[in-house]
Write an enzyme that holds these catalytic residues in place. Structure first.
Site, mmCIF file in Angstrom:
data_model
loop_
_atom_site.group_PDB
_atom_site.id
_atom_site.type_symbol
_atom_site.label_atom_id
_atom_site.label_comp_id
_atom_site.label_asym_id
_atom_site.label_seq_id
_atom_site.Cartn_x
_atom_site.Cartn_y
_atom_site.Cartn_z
ATOM 1 N N LYS A 70 0.821 -1.214 0.000
ATOM 2 C CA LYS A 70 0.000 0.000 0.000
ATOM 3 C C LYS A 70 0.856 1.266 0.000
ATOM 4 C CE LYS A 70 -2.637 -0.519 3.650
ATOM 5 N NZ LYS A 70 -3.779 -0.397 4.584
ATOM 6 N N LYS A 110 2.668 2.278 2.341
ATOM 7 C CA LYS A 110 2.541 2.899 3.667
ATOM 8 C C LYS A 110 3.553 2.227 4.581
ATOM 9 C CE LYS A 110 -1.504 4.285 5.530
ATOM 10 N NZ LYS A 110 -2.909 4.301 5.993
HETATM 11 N N1 C2G Z 1 -10.169 6.986 9.009
HETATM 12 C C1 C2G Z 1 -11.136 7.933 9.379
HETATM 13 N N2 C2G Z 1 -10.740 9.172 9.750
HETATM 14 C C2 C2G Z 1 -9.429 9.506 9.779
HETATM 15 C C3 C2G Z 1 -8.452 8.544 9.425
HETATM 16 C C4 C2G Z 1 -8.845 7.286 9.045
HETATM 17 O O1 C2G Z 1 -12.349 7.635 9.361
HETATM 18 N N3 C2G Z 1 -9.081 10.763 10.146
HETATM 19 C C5 C2G Z 1 -10.619 5.649 8.595
HETATM 20 C C6 C2G Z 1 -10.238 5.319 7.151
HETATM 21 O O2 C2G Z 1 -11.180 5.884 6.246
HETATM 22 C C7 C2G Z 1 -10.272 3.796 7.165
HETATM 23 C C8 C2G Z 1 -9.849 3.451 8.604
HETATM 24 O O3 C2G Z 1 -9.989 4.664 9.375
HETATM 25 O O4 C2G Z 1 -11.607 3.328 6.933
HETATM 26 C C9 C2G Z 1 -8.420 2.969 8.687
HETATM 27 O O5 C2G Z 1 -7.589 3.970 8.107
HETATM 28 P P1 C2G Z 1 -6.075 3.562 7.739
HETATM 29 O O6 C2G Z 1 -5.450 2.871 8.893
HETATM 30 O O7 C2G Z 1 -5.424 4.761 7.132
HETATM 31 O O8 C2G Z 1 -6.329 2.454 6.626
HETATM 32 P P2 C2G Z 1 -6.039 2.546 5.053
HETATM 33 O O9 C2G Z 1 -4.602 2.780 4.803
HETATM 34 O O10 C2G Z 1 -7.054 3.450 4.488
HETATM 35 O O11 C2G Z 1 -6.280 1.010 4.639
HETATM 36 O O12 C2G Z 1 -8.023 -2.591 2.132
HETATM 37 C C10 C2G Z 1 -8.321 -1.353 2.763
HETATM 38 C C11 C2G Z 1 -7.072 -0.724 3.323
HETATM 39 O O13 C2G Z 1 -6.372 -1.623 4.160
HETATM 40 C C12 C2G Z 1 -7.435 0.538 4.090
#
Ligand code: C2G
Length: 129
Positions: A44, A46
């Site tokens: 990803k 990340k």
């Molecule tokens: N999120 C949120 N508000 C934020 C940050 C994150 O609602 N300020 C939500 C994201 O939209 C996501 C969840 O928290 O639904 C997890 O965010 P991340 O850990 O950044 O995950 P991500 O990298 O988006 O991975 O297959 C799907 C991926 O693994 C999602």
């Protein structure tokens, strides 16, 4: 028993993560989280400050989370939905539309992200001291 499923890296768990987990859990009776492995984070593009094991232990300690499974590939979601008999798939709306292919297997819900907070933002603020 209505099962909800969501995915993410959940590094440096903050209120944005807590709020989406809370809202997702409130849509059903149990919440499963597909937690990105350290290797999948690299896919990803990340990097997480905390290891998969530490991020998993933190999520498992949260009242909103009933089960944590590893997320190792983009392609595992249909199988995860079927194997866990998932009724509702939830993601933040930064992913709106990306997982609509799951609609033939379960309900798909995109919830508003929490504004002005992110793990990468927190890391930047901490670096600046
Ligand atoms: N999120 C949120 N508000 C934020 C940050 C994150 O609602 N300020 C939500 C994201 O939209 C996501 C969840 O928290 O639904 C997890 O965010 P991340 O850990 O950044 O995950 P991500 O990298 O988006 O991975 O297959 C799907 C991926 O693994 C999602």
């Amino acid at each position: 028993m209505k099962t909800v499923l969501t995915y993410g890296t959940f590094d440096l768990v903050h209120i944005g993560h807590i709020r989406i987990l809370k809202r997702a859990r409130e849509l059903g009776d149990r919440l499963i989280v597909g937690l990105s492995t350290d290797e999948f984070n690299r896919v990803k593009h990340k990097s997480s400050f905390m290891s998969y094991e530490h991020r998993k232990e933190i999520l498992e300690a949260l009242r909103y989370v009933d089960k944590v499974i590893p997320e190792s590939t983009w392609e595992q979601k249909v199988e995860d939905v079927l194997r866990n008999e998932v009724d509702i798939f939830v993601m933040g709306d930064d992913w709106a539309g990306e997982f609509d292919f799951l609609k033939e297997h379960c309900e798909v819900v995109y919830l508003p992200r929490t504004q002005d907070i992110s793990s990468s933002g927190l890391k930047g603020q901490l670096r600046q001291g």
